[in-house]
Design an enzyme around this catalytic site. Structure first.
Site, mmCIF file in Angstrom:
data_model
loop_
_atom_site.group_PDB
_atom_site.id
_atom_site.type_symbol
_atom_site.label_atom_id
_atom_site.label_comp_id
_atom_site.label_asym_id
_atom_site.label_seq_id
_atom_site.Cartn_x
_atom_site.Cartn_y
_atom_site.Cartn_z
ATOM 1 N N ARG A 279 0.846 -1.187 0.000
ATOM 2 C CA ARG A 279 0.000 0.000 0.000
ATOM 3 C C ARG A 279 0.887 1.244 0.000
ATOM 4 N NH1 ARG A 279 -3.133 3.139 4.743
ATOM 5 N NH2 ARG A 279 -4.056 4.691 3.371
ATOM 6 N N HIS B 269 -3.075 11.033 0.614
ATOM 7 C CA HIS B 269 -2.560 10.808 1.961
ATOM 8 C C HIS B 269 -1.913 12.109 2.455
ATOM 9 C CE1 HIS B 269 -1.055 7.480 4.832
ATOM 10 N NE2 HIS B 269 -0.868 8.647 5.434
ATOM 11 N N GLU C 204 -7.564 8.641 6.284
ATOM 12 C CA GLU C 204 -7.800 9.246 7.596
ATOM 13 C C GLU C 204 -8.404 10.654 7.542
ATOM 14 O OE1 GLU C 204 -4.226 8.865 9.938
ATOM 15 O OE2 GLU C 204 -4.518 6.713 10.174
ATOM 16 N N ASN D 164 -7.568 1.968 9.837
ATOM 17 C CA ASN D 164 -6.256 2.239 10.416
ATOM 18 C C ASN D 164 -6.443 2.293 11.924
ATOM 19 O OD1 ASN D 164 -5.582 2.610 7.751
ATOM 20 N ND2 ASN D 164 -5.073 4.771 7.928
ATOM 21 N N TYR E 172 -4.630 1.759 15.926
ATOM 22 C CA TYR E 172 -3.399 1.662 16.692
ATOM 23 C C TYR E 172 -3.619 1.464 18.190
ATOM 24 C CZ TYR E 172 -0.913 3.394 12.547
ATOM 25 O OH TYR E 172 -0.383 3.532 11.279
ATOM 26 N N GLU F 258 -3.716 0.053 8.146
ATOM 27 C CA GLU F 258 -2.563 0.475 8.949
ATOM 28 C C GLU F 258 -2.698 -0.111 10.347
ATOM 29 O OE1 GLU F 258 -1.584 4.626 9.300
ATOM 30 O OE2 GLU F 258 -1.930 5.004 7.165
#
Length: 520
Positions: free
Chosen positions: A102, A147, A192, A334, A336, A405
């Site tokens: 990606r 991005h 995002e 994404n 985390y 991600e």
């Protein structure tokens, strides 16, 4: 405020004792057809910021500001230099065994002014060469159109706060589909949106640092959704039948856990989730479309209290709701970390008025017992990852999901045991969700290389490959996590007992001396 009882019930159903999802089963197999990849973003790794006709972006502008707003004063001018090292980098990907890579296209590298009347052929050639080399090595390209590196010229015209961005983005996408669509089968429109809108337009945390919270991020949000939908429909109506690809969007998803079992804290956590990612997922993936009800109610009520004549959140017309709803073949997540969330009336006035945070009226904190990464915002909480995947399945009729991600930062070094543990526990949580029915197609490690980590510069190392930024050749060296990830990909399984000898990781043959990692 009326409490959403359904959401509270969902939270109780989804509640899983932390210990259950930290249990380490010896070997767990991934489903047939599950894909593994790694990711980068153009500004963070390419370098060559003003070479071969590339135009400036808002991140070029920001990092060249004096005094520098970047914590270490660095820029992405050279970064990992993937612009020049793309061929040997693909060799690394091949040796790692990636199913897909990606990466994002720099809008201003192929359209230097942002507009489609000037196409930079050298920029086109760079991406075409990269895509061709990936396919030659049986690595699927997954391409992100945007991005964060908006052409400077478009920002001067208002950027994502200007409704004309919808047309500009469509024109850019048309060029990209025309040039690369016969080779690329997986597209992500925008990466995002929350970070673009809240951090870039509502604050100074990202470029372009507009810092107009409570207003700008909501205007941006509507324009992002319409831009995404416009490009989805462009592809669906004009390219899908001949290029046979898929197109989606990637949304950052943090899990917000109630800090206590009070109704107030459950509502605070629900509001935080809807402001953070429901704002972008709900209009596309819910059956009803439109912004989430709690988001609309919160902003409307706060706007009225503050003397505004109407809500600061722009209205989506009935036509726009229909246009946006369903405009994605898959959801890129994404994810985390997790935050504890609570509501405290005594903290009234802690946020600026008006502001996104004041509208949300939630306080987010971390648990000191959670493992801490180099990045201050990042803690390892795999059960929160599981809850995100499970709630997406429940709320949005189990859409196709790609984890686009997921990663961990360190301060450096090749023996990154914390990252290895993070990947393993998060992949285990992912498998828990898959076994319960979540439709997850693939997993993307962030990041393939150490990169320019936005406002943190080069202090936070996310790469499974270390990059020596002091070396003009930008030497790459695989970390322990690269060896472990390679075995996960090879075996299509998660073996918590698989070990890599530290001496193997530190062996000189593992260092990129010439074109690629010999013997890796």
């Amino acid at each position: 405020m009326t409490v959403n009882l359904f959401v509270i019930l969902c939270s109780l159903v989804l509640w899983v004792d932390n210990g259950v999802h930290s249990l380490q089963k010896p070997v767990r197999k991934f489903p047939e057809g599950f894909k593994f990849g790694a990711a980068t973003a153009a500004y963070q790794v390419e370098g060559a910021w003003n070479e071969d006709g590339k135009g400036p972006s808002i991140w070029d502008d920001l990092t060249h500001t004096h005094p520098s707003p970047i914590s270490d004063g660095s820029t992405g001018d050279v970064a990992a230099d993937t612009y020049h090292l793309w061929k040997s980098d693909v060799e690394l990907m091949k040796q790692l065994g990636l199913d897909f890579y990606r990466f994002s296209i720099s809008w201003s590298r192929i359209l230097p002014t942002g507009f489609a009347d000037q196409i930079n052929q050298k920029g086109i050639d760079y991406y075409d060469n990269l895509i061709t080399e990936l396919l030659k090595n049986k690595i699927e390209p997954m391409v992100t159109l945007y991005h964060w590196d908006l052409p400077s010229s478009l920002q001067k015209l208002g950027g994502l706060a200007n409704p004309l961005i919808v047309e500009w983005f469509e024109q850019y996408a048309r060029v990209v589909f025309d040039k690369f669509g016969d080779k690329v089968k997986y597209w992500i429109t925008i990466n995002e949106p929350k970070q673009i809108c809240y951090e870039g337009y509502g604050s100074t945390a990202k470029a372009p640092q507009l810092n107009m919270t409570g207003i700008a991020e909501y205007i941006c949000a509507k324009n992002v959704l319409l831009s995404h939908a416009k490009v989805y429909h462009l592809y669906d109506e004009n390219y899908r039948y001949k290029q046979n690809g898929q197109i989606g969007i990637s949304v950052s998803c943090t899990w917000y856990e109630p800090a206590s079992d009070t109704i107030e804290d459950h509502q605070a956590a629900e509001d935080a989730r809807q402001f953070d990612w429901g704002q972008y997922i709900h209009p596309i993936f819910s059956k009803t479309g439109d912004f989430p009800l709690s988001l609309k109610n919160n902003v409307r009520l706060r706007s009225k209290e503050q003397g505004f004549l109407r809500s600061r959140l722009p209205v989506l017309s009935s036509e726009e709701i229909v246009y946006i709803r369903g405009s994605s073949d898959f959801l890129g997540i994404n994810s985390y970390t997790t935050k504890l969330t609570y509501r405290d009336a005594s903290l009234e006035g802690m946020y600026p008025v008006p502001s996104y945070m004041d509208d949300m009226s939630a306080v987010m904190v971390k648990d000191a017992s959670w493992p801490q990464a180099q990045s201050s915002w990042l803690q390892s909480v795999p059960w929160g990852f599981y809850k995100i995947l499970t709630q997406v399945r429940y709320l949005y009729d189990n859409p196709a999901v790609w984890i686009t991600e997921n990663g961990w930062s360190t301060s450096g070094g090749l023996i990154d045991n914390d990252r290895v543990k993070y990947y393993r526990t998060y992949l285990s949580a992912l498998l828990d969700a898959v076994e319960e029915g979540s439709n997850i197609k693939g997993y993307t490690a962030w990041s393939l290389f150490d990169n320019f980590e936005w406002m943190s510069g080069y202090a936070d190392k996310f790469g499974i490959f270390e990059v020596d930024f002091k070396d003009p050749k930008r030497k790459r060296t695989p970390r322990k996590s690269a060896h472990v990830y390679k075995e996960i990909i090879r075996s299509r399984s998660l073996d918590m007992n698989y070990e890599v000898d530290d001496k193997t990781v530190l062996a000189p043959t593992q260092v990129v001396e010439k074109d690629y990692v010999e013997g890796y």
